[in-house]
Design an enzyme around this catalytic site. Structure first.
Site, PDB file in Angstrom:
ATOM      1  N   CYS A  28     -28.756 -39.223 -22.179  1.00 55.36           N
ATOM      2  CA  CYS A  28     -29.160 -39.396 -23.573  1.00 55.36           C
ATOM      3  C   CYS A  28     -29.152 -40.886 -23.925  1.00 55.36           C
ATOM      4  O   CYS A  28     -28.094 -41.456 -24.210  1.00 55.36           O
ATOM      5  CB  CYS A  28     -28.240 -38.625 -24.506  1.00 55.36           C
ATOM      6  SG  CYS A  28     -28.701 -38.733 -26.242  1.00 55.36           S
TER       7      CYS A  28
ATOM      8  N   CYS B  77     -28.062 -41.560 -27.504  1.00 50.12           N
ATOM      9  CA  CYS B  77     -26.614 -41.446 -27.719  1.00 50.12           C
ATOM     10  C   CYS B  77     -25.862 -42.661 -27.182  1.00 50.12           C
ATOM     11  O   CYS B  77     -24.974 -43.205 -27.854  1.00 50.12           O
ATOM     12  CB  CYS B  77     -26.077 -40.186 -27.046  1.00 50.12           C
ATOM     13  SG  CYS B  77     -26.942 -38.668 -27.443  1.00 50.12           S
ATOM     14  N   ASP B  78     -26.180 -43.068 -25.969  1.00 58.04           N
ATOM     15  CA  ASP B  78     -25.338 -44.037 -25.251  1.00 58.04           C
ATOM     16  C   ASP B  78     -25.990 -45.389 -24.995  1.00 58.04           C
ATOM     17  O   ASP B  78     -25.342 -46.280 -24.440  1.00 58.04           O
ATOM     18  CB  ASP B  78     -24.909 -43.428 -23.904  1.00 58.04           C
ATOM     19  CG  ASP B  78     -24.207 -42.097 -24.083  1.00 58.04           C
ATOM     20  OD1 ASP B  78     -23.506 -41.939 -25.098  1.00 58.04           O
ATOM     21  OD2 ASP B  78     -24.365 -41.212 -23.224  1.00 58.04           O
TER      22      ASP B  78
END
Length: 562
Positions: free
Chosen positions: A315, A318-319
């Site tokens: 992701c 996300c990261d």
């Protein structure tokens, strides 16, 4: 039983075997309901039969597979609790035949007794402790060693019991919000324990629907996310498992119940619907919210699993921010890979896109944007053979590489292979984002609901709602979202699914069986009372008074003369 490294002699082998037999034998125990009832009649006569039955049912329901008899670890746990409170235990039998008599002796009067074996062992210990010529364990016989082992095991168990607060009603409650099968269908069953499932549980519980959440204790993308979740509003410095635990606690607070199991199929051919699980069996329900999520597809190469949370991710949204100003690698050739590469190009110093073919499968618009981005370097006809890591040294301090508890491995590079020439080469990088697609966990719904024709495996919903093609079944989270796949969007659709389910139950007039049953009982009781009252209408108080009229007020009969 225990991992043995190197050789083991006959003596230690016999001792280990006996220890294993004793350990298994301690769980070869069963407690009948009549024996528990007789025990309470003797030690606590104030205990009602309903209370005793409730305690016994908790014992039989504690196992993953429900049993008719309280047995095994559950029975052993209850007996320990009873011994701690009453200093006595009920009669118990054996599930399987024993070679030696180890069950308690049943009293003649059906009442409970002190633990014969326990008291005998206690007296034996007291006697042996006073005996000056207690044999040395090094020179002890097999029977003496076994007695000493039994003594120490009992002491450890008693210490564990003493450290716990005792309450008979929840003596068997490992989870106070565990599900207990009732006589009526469930109103809402939620399949999945991620953000979508937990949001559905919170909303449904607050609506008084007492939702049942079916999900394994471990699983889901957030459960396996070791790094902090930083893109969920209001949450910071929390890992994925921490976020789920907080959501679960909130849902339980409002009345949601949980069953740790896996759903294998759904039967929508009859009403109410049936959810079939791996261990619990069939569960009837009026509505189902499917929130099982979608698993990321992985490469299956060396270093990929070991370095998740240390630079390997699926992701970028996300990261990606964690690797600002650094060199990252994206693997894939579809729209997901293009989107991830473009997202990372905004914050990373360099993005290397690895694709096994010489053309992208992505849409032309996204592919052109990737090709024209100066930060993105494309490696055609290339695959990743291995992801390499190194131990992270915090703040330059010396660490012991042999101590796994203080070593955190992070991505240091990848091994690439040219699929045309077969040549391999190493490339340094700080993170690897695998973007080769997702696989929704919806196989158990094949042939039940309609699927999205444009996104394989994803459930088709009706417009902007969470309704599926089957009335009463709703989809939330990544099972129906092939575009965003974020925790916060999943939670939003989870709340929407609970609202849709609540509206469906209200419109169809479902889920009120318990209330209707109670109303019928009250009406029947009221009818009986009214019947008795009608019979008493003709009652003459004067007749009861024996004709004595003085001091008794009476009305003047119609037509009577004054």
């Amino acid at each position: 039983w225990k991992e043995m490294k190197g050789g083991i002699g006959e003596g230690p082998l016999r001792q280990t075997t006996e220890e294993a037999i004793r350990y298994a034998d301690s769980f070869n125990i069963k407690l009948e309901y009549d024996d528990l009832k007789g025990f309470y009649n003797h030690v606590d006569p104030s205990k009602t039969e309903e209370e005793i039955l409730s305690i016994y049912q908790k014992c039989t329901d504690l196992k993953t597979k429900k049993t008719e008899v309280c047995q095994g670890a559950a029975a052993l746990n209850l007996i320990r609790k009873l011994r701690q409170k009453y200093k006595k235990v009920p009669y118990t039998g054996s599930v399987l035949p024993r070679d030696r008599a180890s069950t308690t002796e049943k009293p003649n009067e059906g009442a409970s007794r002190n633990s014969a074996s326990g008291d005998a062992r206690t007296k034996q210990r007291q006697t042996s402790s006073k005996t000056p010529d207690t044999p040395n364990l090094h020179l002890a016989t097999k029977e003496q060693l076994m007695a000493e082992l039994e003594k120490r095991l009992d002491e450890e168990r008693e210490q564990e019991v003493e450290s716990e607060d005792f309450d008979e009603e929840d003596a068997l409650e490992d989870n106070p919000n565990r599900w207990v099968r009732g006589q009526f269908p469930e109103r809402v069953v939620i399949v999945g324990g991620g953000p979508a499932g937990m949001a559905s549980a919170i909303y449904a519980a607050r609506a008084g629907l007492t939702p049942l959440v079916i999900a394994p204790s471990m699983g889901g993308q957030l459960q396996g996310k070791g790094v902090d979740v930083e893109n969920y509003p209001g949450l910071h410095n929390m890992t994925g498992p921490g976020v789920i635990a907080s959501m679960r606690s909130q849902a339980a607070k409002f009345g949601a119940v949980f069953e740790e199991d896996m759903v294998v199929s759904v039967d929508a051919s009859t009403r109410p619907l049936k959810v079939v699980t791996n261990n619990t069996g069939a569960i009837e329900t009026h509505t189902i919210i499917v929130a099982t999520g979608a698993d990321s597809k992985w490469l299956g190469i060396a270093g990929e699993y070991e370095l998740r949370g240390g630079g390997v991710s699926s992701c970028a949204t996300c990261d990606g921010y964690l690797f600002s100003g650094r060199h990252v690698v994206v693997v894939g050739g579809g729209d997901t890979a293009m989107e991830d590469a473009l997202v990372l190009a905004r914050t990373s110093k360099k993005v290397t896109l690895i694709h096994r073919r010489d053309t992208f499968r992505a849409s032309k618009v996204l592919a052109d944007r990737v090709k024209n981005n100066p930060v993105i370097d494309i490696q055609w006809n290339t695959v990743v053979e291995k992801i390499e890591g190194k131990p992270l040294n915090s703040e330059g301090e010396e660490i012991d590489l042999d101590d796994e508890s203080v070593v955190t491995n992070v991505v240091s590079g990848v091994v690439l292979k040219d699929v045309v020439t077969g040549e391999t080469r190493n490339m340094d990088c700080d993170a690897v984002f695998v973007a080769i697609g997702h696989s929704p966990n919806t196989r158990f719904l094949e042939g039940v609901v309609e699927f999205d024709t444009y996104h394989t495996g994803y459930i088709k919903t009706d417009g902007r709602s969470t309704k599926t093609s089957v009335p009463g079944i709703f989809a939330a989270g990544d099972v129906s979202d092939a575009v965003y796949r974020q925790a916060i969007t999943s939670a939003g659709t989870g709340a929407a699914a609970a609202l849709d389910a609540e509206r469906y139950l209200s419109e169809e007039g479902l889920g009120n069986e318990a209330a209707e049953f109670e109303a019928e009982l009250l009406a029947e009781l009221a009818g009986e009372m009214n019947g008795e009252s009608s019979e008493k209408i003709g009652y003459n108080v004067y007749e009861e008074a024996g004709g004595r009229l003085e001091g008794i007020r009476e009305s003047v009969a119609a037509g009577s003369e004054l």
